[in-house]
Scaffold this active site. Structure first.
Site, PDB file in Angstrom:
ATOM      1  N   ASP A  97      -0.722   7.189   6.770  1.00 35.99           N
ATOM      2  CA  ASP A  97      -1.879   6.357   6.444  1.00 35.99           C
ATOM      3  C   ASP A  97      -1.964   5.297   7.538  1.00 35.99           C
ATOM      4  O   ASP A  97      -1.129   4.393   7.619  1.00 35.99           O
ATOM      5  CB  ASP A  97      -1.679   5.721   5.069  1.00 35.99           C
ATOM      6  CG  ASP A  97      -2.812   4.771   4.677  1.00 35.99           C
ATOM      7  OD1 ASP A  97      -3.677   4.478   5.524  1.00 35.99           O
ATOM      8  OD2 ASP A  97      -2.812   4.319   3.517  1.00 35.99           O
TER       9      ASP A  97
ATOM     10  N   LYS B 124     -11.918  -1.717   8.227  1.00 34.35           N
ATOM     11  CA  LYS B 124     -10.984  -2.450   9.068  1.00 34.35           C
ATOM     12  C   LYS B 124     -11.384  -2.228  10.543  1.00 34.35           C
ATOM     13  O   LYS B 124     -12.098  -3.026  11.107  1.00 34.35           O
ATOM     14  CB  LYS B 124      -9.557  -2.014   8.773  1.00 34.35           C
ATOM     15  CG  LYS B 124      -9.175  -2.249   7.300  1.00 34.35           C
ATOM     16  CD  LYS B 124      -7.764  -1.938   7.016  1.00 34.35           C
ATOM     17  CE  LYS B 124      -7.423  -1.972   5.535  1.00 34.35           C
ATOM     18  NZ  LYS B 124      -7.983  -3.041   4.731  1.00 34.35           N
TER      19      LYS B 124
ATOM     20  N   TRP C 130       0.817  -1.217   0.000  1.00 34.18           N
ATOM     21  CA  TRP C 130       0.000   0.000   0.000  1.00 34.18           C
ATOM     22  C   TRP C 130       0.847   1.262   0.000  1.00 34.18           C
ATOM     23  O   TRP C 130       0.493   2.250  -0.651  1.00 34.18           O
ATOM     24  CB  TRP C 130      -0.982  -0.013   1.178  1.00 34.18           C
ATOM     25  CG  TRP C 130      -2.101  -0.966   0.901  1.00 34.18           C
ATOM     26  CD1 TRP C 130      -2.330  -2.165   1.496  1.00 34.18           C
ATOM     27  CD2 TRP C 130      -3.118  -0.818  -0.100  1.00 34.18           C
ATOM     28  NE1 TRP C 130      -3.425  -2.778   0.942  1.00 34.18           N
ATOM     29  CE2 TRP C 130      -3.930  -1.975  -0.025  1.00 34.18           C
ATOM     30  CE3 TRP C 130      -3.414   0.172  -1.033  1.00 34.18           C
ATOM     31  CZ2 TRP C 130      -5.033  -2.162  -0.880  1.00 34.18           C
ATOM     32  CZ3 TRP C 130      -4.510  -0.014  -1.876  1.00 34.18           C
ATOM     33  CH2 TRP C 130      -5.296  -1.163  -1.792  1.00 34.18           C
TER      34      TRP C 130
END
Length: 364
Positions: A174, A198, A104
């Site tokens: 992030d 999540k 990511w």
């Protein structure tokens, strides 16, 4: 236990049972209004109160005051990968600095390059993303617009320790897969963002916590919807927001505050869960390989393999027979992955560890 309680998926992930029940009732009719949450107007007084509560609950959990803006956005982290350099990398700042530590963060680094020149200070690709750098040891240019990193690599199961000292340049993280999983000093960051599915609820909403000083450097030529100031000025209601996702997020913040007791309490629970699973996997010795180097193991995502695709597939089938779901590894590295997000209970982890031991006894 139901598959809802035994969902170890990397995302969308498990939700607390009490939140699921409340969301189920709200789909039929909200207790406050008698109208389904799916049909509630985003301009209603009810939803304005939900937005306000979600913001205040997050401020309580994070310990952030009015010098930070809290916004609810759409587009997931993928949109943030572009919006952040568009908003914060304009001259006279120098190129932003990026850490590429996994799947990511590589996406973030790649997307930033479409917007602005950027410096990649560290890239773990050559080592197959099995370890992390010391953020404080990186040579960040004093003129860098910001330093960006991903606090927890969901795919590879790598997690940075919490930052404990300020940086010389704005720090942007992030935190999508470990946000609200433990306490940290939000005041060390200029921006924190995390998408849902999540620890925050169903997909559709992304939280961004931004130091208001950072907003002052945004150029004036951006399209309104891509300008963070637009969303701050309209209190997260510039265009139709994901009402249901924000409602469930609010329920989760209530659960964390009232049922769990805050981030310190959930940290202890998460530490016990991850230790139990890692201890179980380590007991197999060389028969199981955990992707992350020991010092960088994530409490949220445990990526591992039996070293044989047939065994990995057989374990997924064995687990599914026991009601356990979501163990397939990410397509980029294969293998297996167990995600231990806040809503995954210690009982669920016990069930998974028992399944691993049963499987190991029969196949290894």
């Amino acid at each position: 236990m139901t598959p809802n309680a035994l969902n170890f998926s990397g995302g969308p992930g498990a939700l607390p049972a009490t939140v699921l029940m409340q969301a189920q009732d709200a789909i039929v009719a909200l207790p406050e209004t008698g109208v389904s949450v799916l049909g509630m107007s985003h301009r209603s007084d009810w939803f304005r109160a939900i937005l306000d509560e979600a913001e205040q609950n997050l401020r309580r959990l994070l310990g952030v005051a009015g010098d930070y803006a809290v916004t609810f956005l759409q587009g997931g982290s993928s949109l943030q990968f572009a919006m952040i350099p568009m908003n914060f990398a304009a001259a006279p700042q120098g190129p932003p600095a990026y850490v590429t530590s996994g799947y990511w963060s590589n996406r973030a680094t790649t997307e930033a390059a479409r917007v602005t020149p950027r410096d990649v200070l560290w890239d773990g690709r050559a080592g197959h993303y099995r370890q992390l750098p010391d953020l404080y040891a990186l040579e960040v240019a004093e003129t860098a617009a910001y330093l960006h990193y991903v606090s927890n690599e969901t795919v590879e199961g790598l997690q940075f320790p919490v930052c404990d000292e300020p940086f010389a340049v704005p720090l942007i993280a992030d935190m999508s897969s470990d946000f609200l999983s433990k306490p940290f000093d939000a005041g060390l960051y200029s921006m924190i963002y995390a998408h849902a599915q999540k620890n925050l609820g169903p997909a559709g909403v992304t939280v961004a916590v931004i130091d208001r000083e950072l907003l002052e450097r945004i150029p004036d030529h951006l399209p309104a919807i891509l300008d963070f100031r637009t969303h701050v000025a309209h209190a997260s209601n510039y265009n139709t927001p994901p009402v249901f996702a924000i409602y469930v997020l609010t329920l989760i913040t209530r659960w964390l505050l009232n049922d769990i007791g805050g981030l310190g309490a959930i940290e202890q629970i998460n530490a016990r869960k991850s230790k139990h699973l890692y201890d179980t996997l380590d007991a197999f010795g060389g028969a199981v390989r955990i992707h992350a180097a020991p010092q960088w193991r994530s409490q949220m995502n445990v990526s591992f393999t039996f070293g044989d695709v047939r065994l990995d597939e057989a374990f997924v089938e064995h687990a599914h027979e026991l009601g356990i779901v979501g163990l397939d590894g990410h397509r980029s590295i294969g293998g297996l992955r167990a995600s231990l997000y806040n809503a995954v209970t210690e009982t669920a982890v016990d069930t998974l560890c028992n399944a691993l031991r049963q499987f190991g006894a029969a196949h290894l």
